[in-house]
Design a protein around this motif. Sequence first.
Motif, PDB file in Angstrom:
ATOM      1  N   ARG A 154       6.614   4.440  -0.289  1.00  0.00           N
ATOM      2  CA  ARG A 154       6.447   3.064  -0.753  1.00  0.00           C
ATOM      3  C   ARG A 154       6.414   2.095   0.416  1.00  0.00           C
ATOM      4  NH1 ARG A 154       6.503   1.976  -6.305  1.00  0.00           N
ATOM      5  NH2 ARG A 154       7.529   0.012  -5.913  1.00  0.00           N
ATOM      6  N   ASP A 155       5.452   1.211   0.374  1.00  0.00           N
ATOM      7  CA  ASP A 155       5.313   0.142   1.360  1.00  0.00           C
ATOM      8  C   ASP A 155       6.280  -0.972   0.980  1.00  0.00           C
ATOM      9  OD1 ASP A 155       4.537  -1.950   2.993  1.00  0.00           O
ATOM     10  OD2 ASP A 155       2.446  -1.949   2.348  1.00  0.00           O
ATOM     11  N   THR A 156       7.263  -1.218   1.819  1.00  0.00           N
ATOM     12  CA  THR A 156       8.245  -2.270   1.534  1.00  0.00           C
ATOM     13  C   THR A 156       7.966  -3.555   2.310  1.00  0.00           C
ATOM     14  OG1 THR A 156       9.711  -1.399   3.251  1.00  0.00           O
ATOM     15  CG2 THR A 156      10.052  -0.592   1.005  1.00  0.00           C
ATOM     16  N   ILE A 157       6.992  -3.502   3.212  1.00  0.00           N
ATOM     17  CA  ILE A 157       6.684  -4.678   4.040  1.00  0.00           C
ATOM     18  C   ILE A 157       5.495  -5.448   3.480  1.00  0.00           C
ATOM     19  CG2 ILE A 157       5.961  -5.437   6.338  1.00  0.00           C
ATOM     20  CD1 ILE A 157       7.457  -2.905   7.396  1.00  0.00           C
ATOM     21  N   GLY A 158       4.421  -4.744   3.163  1.00  0.00           N
ATOM     22  CA  GLY A 158       3.228  -5.381   2.622  1.00  0.00           C
ATOM     23  C   GLY A 158       2.318  -5.934   3.703  1.00  0.00           C
ATOM     24  N   THR A 159       1.118  -6.311   3.268  1.00  0.00           N
ATOM     25  CA  THR A 159       0.097  -6.848   4.162  1.00  0.00           C
ATOM     26  C   THR A 159      -0.568  -8.033   3.477  1.00  0.00           C
ATOM     27  OG1 THR A 159      -0.337  -4.642   5.046  1.00  0.00           O
ATOM     28  CG2 THR A 159      -2.035  -6.294   5.408  1.00  0.00           C
ATOM     29  N   ASP A 160      -0.721  -9.128   4.197  1.00  0.00           N
ATOM     30  CA  ASP A 160      -1.436 -10.284   3.666  1.00  0.00           C
ATOM     31  C   ASP A 160      -2.935 -10.002   3.702  1.00  0.00           C
ATOM     32  OD1 ASP A 160       0.956 -11.670   3.338  1.00  0.00           O
ATOM     33  OD2 ASP A 160       0.822 -12.599   5.316  1.00  0.00           O
ATOM     34  N   CYS A 161      -3.611 -10.247   2.589  1.00  0.00           N
ATOM     35  CA  CYS A 161      -5.054 -10.008   2.493  1.00  0.00           C
ATOM     36  C   CYS A 161      -5.743 -11.251   1.947  1.00  0.00           C
ATOM     37  CB  CYS A 161      -5.342  -8.826   1.576  1.00  0.00           C
ATOM     38  SG  CYS A 161      -4.673  -7.256   2.159  1.00  0.00           S
ATOM     39  N   PHE A 206       0.839  -1.184   0.000  1.00  0.00           N
ATOM     40  CA  PHE A 206       0.000   0.000   0.000  1.00  0.00           C
ATOM     41  C   PHE A 206       0.885   1.249   0.000  1.00  0.00           C
ATOM     42  CE2 PHE A 206      -2.376  -3.507   1.639  1.00  0.00           C
ATOM     43  CZ  PHE A 206      -3.673  -3.314   1.175  1.00  0.00           C
ATOM     44  N   ASP A 207       1.128   1.794  -1.182  1.00  0.00           N
ATOM     45  CA  ASP A 207       1.921   3.013  -1.320  1.00  0.00           C
ATOM     46  C   ASP A 207       1.000   4.217  -1.182  1.00  0.00           C
ATOM     47  OD1 ASP A 207       3.981   1.247  -1.997  1.00  0.00           O
ATOM     48  OD2 ASP A 207       3.602   1.475  -4.142  1.00  0.00           O
ATOM     49  N   VAL A 208       1.546   5.338  -0.707  1.00  0.00           N
ATOM     50  CA  VAL A 208       0.754   6.551  -0.511  1.00  0.00           C
ATOM     51  C   VAL A 208       1.495   7.736  -1.109  1.00  0.00           C
ATOM     52  CG1 VAL A 208      -0.281   8.094   1.206  1.00  0.00           C
ATOM     53  CG2 VAL A 208      -0.272   5.635   1.605  1.00  0.00           C
ATOM     54  N   SER A 209       0.740   8.577  -1.830  1.00  0.00           N
ATOM     55  CA  SER A 209       1.305   9.790  -2.417  1.00  0.00           C
ATOM     56  C   SER A 209       0.434  10.984  -2.063  1.00  0.00           C
ATOM     57  CB  SER A 209       1.377   9.651  -3.941  1.00  0.00           C
ATOM     58  OG  SER A 209       1.785  10.868  -4.522  1.00  0.00           O
ATOM     59  N   ASP A 210       1.100  12.104  -1.750  1.00  0.00           N
ATOM     60  CA  ASP A 210       0.365  13.355  -1.511  1.00  0.00           C
ATOM     61  C   ASP A 210       0.555  14.328  -2.675  1.00  0.00           C
ATOM     62  OD1 ASP A 210       2.919  14.349  -1.233  1.00  0.00           O
ATOM     63  OD2 ASP A 210       2.672  15.005   0.841  1.00  0.00           O
ATOM     64  N   ALA A 216      -5.503  23.146   4.674  1.00  0.00           N
ATOM     65  CA  ALA A 216      -6.789  23.601   4.153  1.00  0.00           C
ATOM     66  C   ALA A 216      -7.123  22.899   2.843  1.00  0.00           C
ATOM     67  CB  ALA A 216      -6.764  25.103   3.946  1.00  0.00           C
ATOM     68  N   GLN A 217      -6.146  22.244   2.265  1.00  0.00           N
ATOM     69  CA  GLN A 217      -6.345  21.571   0.993  1.00  0.00           C
ATOM     70  C   GLN A 217      -5.404  20.372   0.927  1.00  0.00           C
ATOM     71  OE1 GLN A 217      -7.005  24.413  -2.088  1.00  0.00           O
ATOM     72  NE2 GLN A 217      -5.915  23.138  -3.540  1.00  0.00           N
ATOM     73  N   GLN A 218      -5.929  19.260   0.464  1.00  0.00           N
ATOM     74  CA  GLN A 218      -5.096  18.059   0.423  1.00  0.00           C
ATOM     75  C   GLN A 218      -5.693  17.044  -0.535  1.00  0.00           C
ATOM     76  OE1 GLN A 218      -2.279  17.695   2.410  1.00  0.00           O
ATOM     77  NE2 GLN A 218      -1.803  15.791   1.426  1.00  0.00           N
ATOM     78  N   SER A 219      -4.851  16.376  -1.263  1.00  0.00           N
ATOM     79  CA  SER A 219      -5.239  15.213  -2.063  1.00  0.00           C
ATOM     80  C   SER A 219      -4.244  14.104  -1.739  1.00  0.00           C
ATOM     81  CB  SER A 219      -5.187  15.518  -3.556  1.00  0.00           C
ATOM     82  OG  SER A 219      -6.206  16.419  -3.893  1.00  0.00           O
ATOM     83  N   ILE A 220      -4.781  12.948  -1.443  1.00  0.00           N
ATOM     84  CA  ILE A 220      -3.943  11.809  -1.068  1.00  0.00           C
ATOM     85  C   ILE A 220      -4.365  10.622  -1.920  1.00  0.00           C
ATOM     86  CG2 ILE A 220      -3.204  10.325   0.832  1.00  0.00           C
ATOM     87  CD1 ILE A 220      -4.501  12.598   2.651  1.00  0.00           C
ATOM     88  N   MET A 221      -3.394   9.926  -2.462  1.00  0.00           N
ATOM     89  CA  MET A 221      -3.690   8.764  -3.296  1.00  0.00           C
ATOM     90  C   MET A 221      -3.011   7.531  -2.721  1.00  0.00           C
ATOM     91  SD  MET A 221      -2.871   8.135  -7.298  1.00  0.00           S
ATOM     92  CE  MET A 221      -4.454   8.153  -8.094  1.00  0.00           C
ATOM     93  N   ALA A 222      -3.742   6.440  -2.724  1.00  0.00           N
ATOM     94  CA  ALA A 222      -3.180   5.138  -2.358  1.00  0.00           C
ATOM     95  C   ALA A 222      -3.050   4.318  -3.635  1.00  0.00           C
ATOM     96  CB  ALA A 222      -4.081   4.425  -1.365  1.00  0.00           C
ATOM     97  N   ILE A 223      -1.906   3.697  -3.788  1.00  0.00           N
ATOM     98  CA  ILE A 223      -1.641   2.820  -4.926  1.00  0.00           C
ATOM     99  C   ILE A 223      -1.316   1.441  -4.360  1.00  0.00           C
ATOM    100  CG2 ILE A 223      -0.209   2.408  -6.964  1.00  0.00           C
ATOM    101  CD1 ILE A 223       0.049   5.782  -5.511  1.00  0.00           C
ATOM    102  N   VAL A 224      -2.099   0.458  -4.707  1.00  0.00           N
ATOM    103  CA  VAL A 224      -1.923  -0.888  -4.161  1.00  0.00           C
ATOM    104  C   VAL A 224      -1.287  -1.775  -5.224  1.00  0.00           C
ATOM    105  CG1 VAL A 224      -3.036  -2.849  -3.042  1.00  0.00           C
ATOM    106  CG2 VAL A 224      -3.984  -0.542  -2.751  1.00  0.00           C
ATOM    107  N   ARG A 225      -0.187  -2.438  -4.835  1.00  0.00           N
ATOM    108  CA  ARG A 225       0.536  -3.350  -5.728  1.00  0.00           C
ATOM    109  C   ARG A 225       0.433  -4.772  -5.203  1.00  0.00           C
ATOM    110  NH1 ARG A 225       5.771  -2.580  -4.811  1.00  0.00           N
ATOM    111  NH2 ARG A 225       5.419  -1.236  -3.023  1.00  0.00           N
TER     112      ARG A 225
END
Length: 90
Positions: free
Chosen positions: A16-23, A6-10, A50-59
């Motif tokens: 970048r998520d280097t550990i990962g999560t089992d789903c 689960f990577d996150v960008s503002d 006052a303003q924000q955009s956040i994106m999650a990118i899942v690999r």
Amino acid sequence: MPRYYFDVSDGDRLSRDTIGTDCEDTASVCSITAQSLSEIGRDSLFRGSAQQSIMAIVRDEQNITVCTAMLSFSVLWFGSDIPAEEDDII
């Protein structure tokens, strides 16, 4: 069980998520993505943004993007008074 990252960008930075999560399934991936974005958004509000955009990118384990999600918010002033400085918000 498949592992997802689960990577996150503002917009300026990518974490970048280097550990990962089992789903177990795609519903779990979507749930974790939504929960993560809402927590990050809440933290941004507490910092006074006052303003924000956040994106999650899942690999997936093959480094293929399988899901993206975006959270966006802004605070707009329409009153006749002078708005508070950004540092004074919340």
